[in-house]
Design an enzyme around this catalytic site. Sequence first.
Site, PDB file in Angstrom:
ATOM      1  N   ASP A  85       0.799  -1.231   0.000  1.00 46.21           N
ATOM      2  CA  ASP A  85       0.000   0.000   0.000  1.00 46.21           C
ATOM      3  C   ASP A  85       0.829   1.277   0.000  1.00 46.21           C
ATOM      4  O   ASP A  85       0.340   2.332   0.415  1.00 46.21           O
ATOM      5  CB  ASP A  85      -0.950   0.024   1.198  1.00 46.21           C
ATOM      6  CG  ASP A  85      -1.978  -1.086   1.182  1.00 46.21           C
ATOM      7  OD1 ASP A  85      -1.973  -1.880   0.221  1.00 46.21           O
ATOM      8  OD2 ASP A  85      -2.786  -1.169   2.114  1.00 46.21           O
ATOM      9  N   GLU A 143      -6.926  -3.188  -4.165  1.00 50.84           N
ATOM     10  CA  GLU A 143      -8.317  -3.008  -3.762  1.00 50.84           C
ATOM     11  C   GLU A 143      -8.849  -1.649  -4.215  1.00 50.84           C
ATOM     12  O   GLU A 143      -9.801  -1.568  -4.968  1.00 50.84           O
ATOM     13  CB  GLU A 143      -8.427  -3.144  -2.245  1.00 50.84           C
ATOM     14  CG  GLU A 143      -9.848  -3.050  -1.703  1.00 50.84           C
ATOM     15  CD  GLU A 143      -9.898  -3.292  -0.201  1.00 50.84           C
ATOM     16  OE1 GLU A 143     -10.854  -3.929   0.256  1.00 50.84           O
ATOM     17  OE2 GLU A 143      -8.974  -2.839   0.510  1.00 50.84           O
ATOM     18  N   GLU A 185      -7.474   5.379  -4.524  1.00 51.64           N
ATOM     19  CA  GLU A 185      -6.304   5.754  -3.739  1.00 51.64           C
ATOM     20  C   GLU A 185      -5.021   5.624  -4.558  1.00 51.64           C
ATOM     21  O   GLU A 185      -4.048   6.342  -4.299  1.00 51.64           O
ATOM     22  CB  GLU A 185      -6.246   4.940  -2.450  1.00 51.64           C
ATOM     23  CG  GLU A 185      -7.307   5.383  -1.450  1.00 51.64           C
ATOM     24  CD  GLU A 185      -7.239   4.654  -0.125  1.00 51.64           C
ATOM     25  OE1 GLU A 185      -7.003   5.316   0.891  1.00 51.64           O
ATOM     26  OE2 GLU A 185      -7.434   3.422  -0.124  1.00 51.64           O
TER      27      GLU A 185
END
Length: 796
Positions: A500, A578, A582
């Site tokens: 991430d 996911e 973002e």
Amino acid sequence: MRFQVIVAAATITMITSYIPGVASQSTSDGDDLFVPVSNFDPKSIFPEIKHPFEPMYANTENGKIVPTNSWISNLFYPSADNLAPTTPDPYTLRLLDGYGGNPGLTIRQPSAKVLGSYPPTNDVPYTDAGYMINSVVVDLRLTSSEWSDVVPDRQVTDWDHLSANLRLSTPQDSNSYIDFPIVRGMAYITANYNNLTPQFLSQHAIISVEADEKKSDDNTSTFSGRKFKITMNDDPTSTFIIYSLGDKPLELRKQDNSNLVASKPYTGVIRVAKLPAPEFETLLDASRAVWPTGGDISARSDDNNGASYTIKWKTNSNEAPLLTYAYAHHLTSIDDSNVKRTDMTLQSATKGPMTALVGNEWTLRETELSPVEWLPLQAAPNPTTINEIMTEINKDIASNYTQETAKEDNYFSGKGLQKFAMLALILNKSDQTQLRNPELAQIALDKLKAAFLPYLQNEQADPFRYDTLYKGIVAKAGLPTSMGGTDDLSAEFGHSYYSDHHYHQGYFVVTAAIIHHLDPTWNADRLKAWTEALIRDVNNANDGDEYFAAFRNWDWFAGHSWAGGIKPDGALDGRDQESVPESVNFYWGAKLWGLATGNTPLTKLASLQLAVTKRTTYEYFWMLDGNKNRPENIVRNKVIGIYFEQKTDYTTYFGRFLEYIHGIQQLPMTPELMEYIRTPEFVSQEWDEKLGAIAPTVQSPWAGVLYLNYAIINPAEAYPALRKVQMDDGQTRSYSLYLTATRPHFFRRSLLAALARHGSTRRPSLPSSGDDDKHEDGFLLRFRRLNPFNLKHRIY
């Protein structure tokens, strides 16, 4: 089908130097987008550590950085039961799996997918398409008869962005090995045998073998030649072709229904390809002698608000053009002047059908880059909303910034920083936004700087460290206690293990860009070094950067980012991502940083990546009605949920509610996401089919996310809802109202829709808070005058 192999007229790309797989120069120096952002040493800002989890199978002598978020990352580590896949597509590969027989390289090429159902969960109804996976089966394994009682050693000897070279070798015998060049889109699996006896194993029964030279006397068990066509008893029936390219023909014996074994050791290349249909056999025959060994990538801008990227495949020979499979998004953007399209297709793991192309160089063009910069394209909100927006901005700026931005983890702190940065931006750009209050604008910027300063000084609760092993920036929390961490690998959502990074860094980069844009003198040198280190960690285009890996999160072949980092037990479903928005937020932030610092190549590179992301998002992540890359019942979900290389899963990592599954694809809402990425067509379909019925019932901060997304198509209904609903922790009420009120035809949409549906008497579905008349003198009164019928409306 007739097929003529042609040699494409290639445009030669001059490469002065490169980090493997990434070319540094294009034909025009002014057009090159792979330009260093910075060469600054990050160790002067971030304390250094050496990551505790080292790659087990990397060749440490080549000096290359092991990729942490790449499609080849599984090759460098052991995994549970050796089942972690490598997915070059259209083939899936597994190493040394325990599915019977001699160990080797297992090939899986599934033509059918496994769909699984989910029962009703919270507000998610039953679905017969909760997930889509590929079954784990040995279609064909390339191995050696000498490995019946030994496990071969494995090593990744070389790699680049598009390939990895894998060697399996006999223990204590360095002269007996198989080299596998594993390359994106490869039409064949290539195995270079050295002094080993080839063996081919399948979990399916081999029902027929055809050799091109001769069969044994009994016509059943021994076959000789340079080409073998093998048919299996799977459903649907698979046919693979084995090509022997060595100096002498290969003799294979059918040992049993599942094994073909050569009669003696062999040195030379063997290639294996799945035959999708009989008419493509001549195509595979014609291309059998040329295989890919890697590739270089370059990117350039043009003069018409467009940009392109080029993949120049490396091959073993120029004898014929290369045959390579392409994804759907390649086909809609590729320049056909250098390639020949064929009708041969195979199913990818999770991206739908792939089509074979002939050609050694692919140029893929994006002609419509995003026009969005800092603000919405119509930056001024509807004049009737300005007073209310300013009232809400006052409240938001009066809030406790420390409470929102100095949390225990960087992700949620970053969300808080960016939401306050957006307020400072719109107040300090009052000539465009018409939100005029100079004193408040200065307060907003000063409070933002004060909240950001601990991060700039690396004094936040979870400070960053520079990792000398994988050449990146990691959070301290997930490191061992000996390094000051907690030993919790999942801390910070796995950031310490490279998961991430584009999500987390995106919030900080956007914030830094806004601060630098509004006040270029504030801590200028340190802010530049700090921000560019975070950008380089995620999206480094510099071929010679000794401090950071190239394109850690971005995948030029897949056309999007990967979020999942190092997995100590292996990424058993492959890489994953996911939240598309973002990832968009990071590239928008990089674009803004380029604008703020005058770095045009960075701005254009990020704009190109945003355009490619938009293209792939609607092919693979968000599904418009009629999407051809997914089964129809998957398409009805509208969003994938969690997307893996080997699986799609209609859920989230943090729970299973519709507002979670769809909302995570809607935040953070920015001008880039609202104006460019999320199209009215998709938002309308998703609202009608999934969200419209549940949005009024959502009593959590996800309601703020859903209604701000709804503002894309229906700002007049979304605006009063956004007055009342709870806000996400990365969202302010004032900025949500501002974005909504900047939508084109903010009021006229309502009136036109009302007139178009004058036969209806249904009120818009809005969340109730018991104070519907609170703003009767403001928006609601004006809305009712424009919409006297109180009609439900939706604008498409």
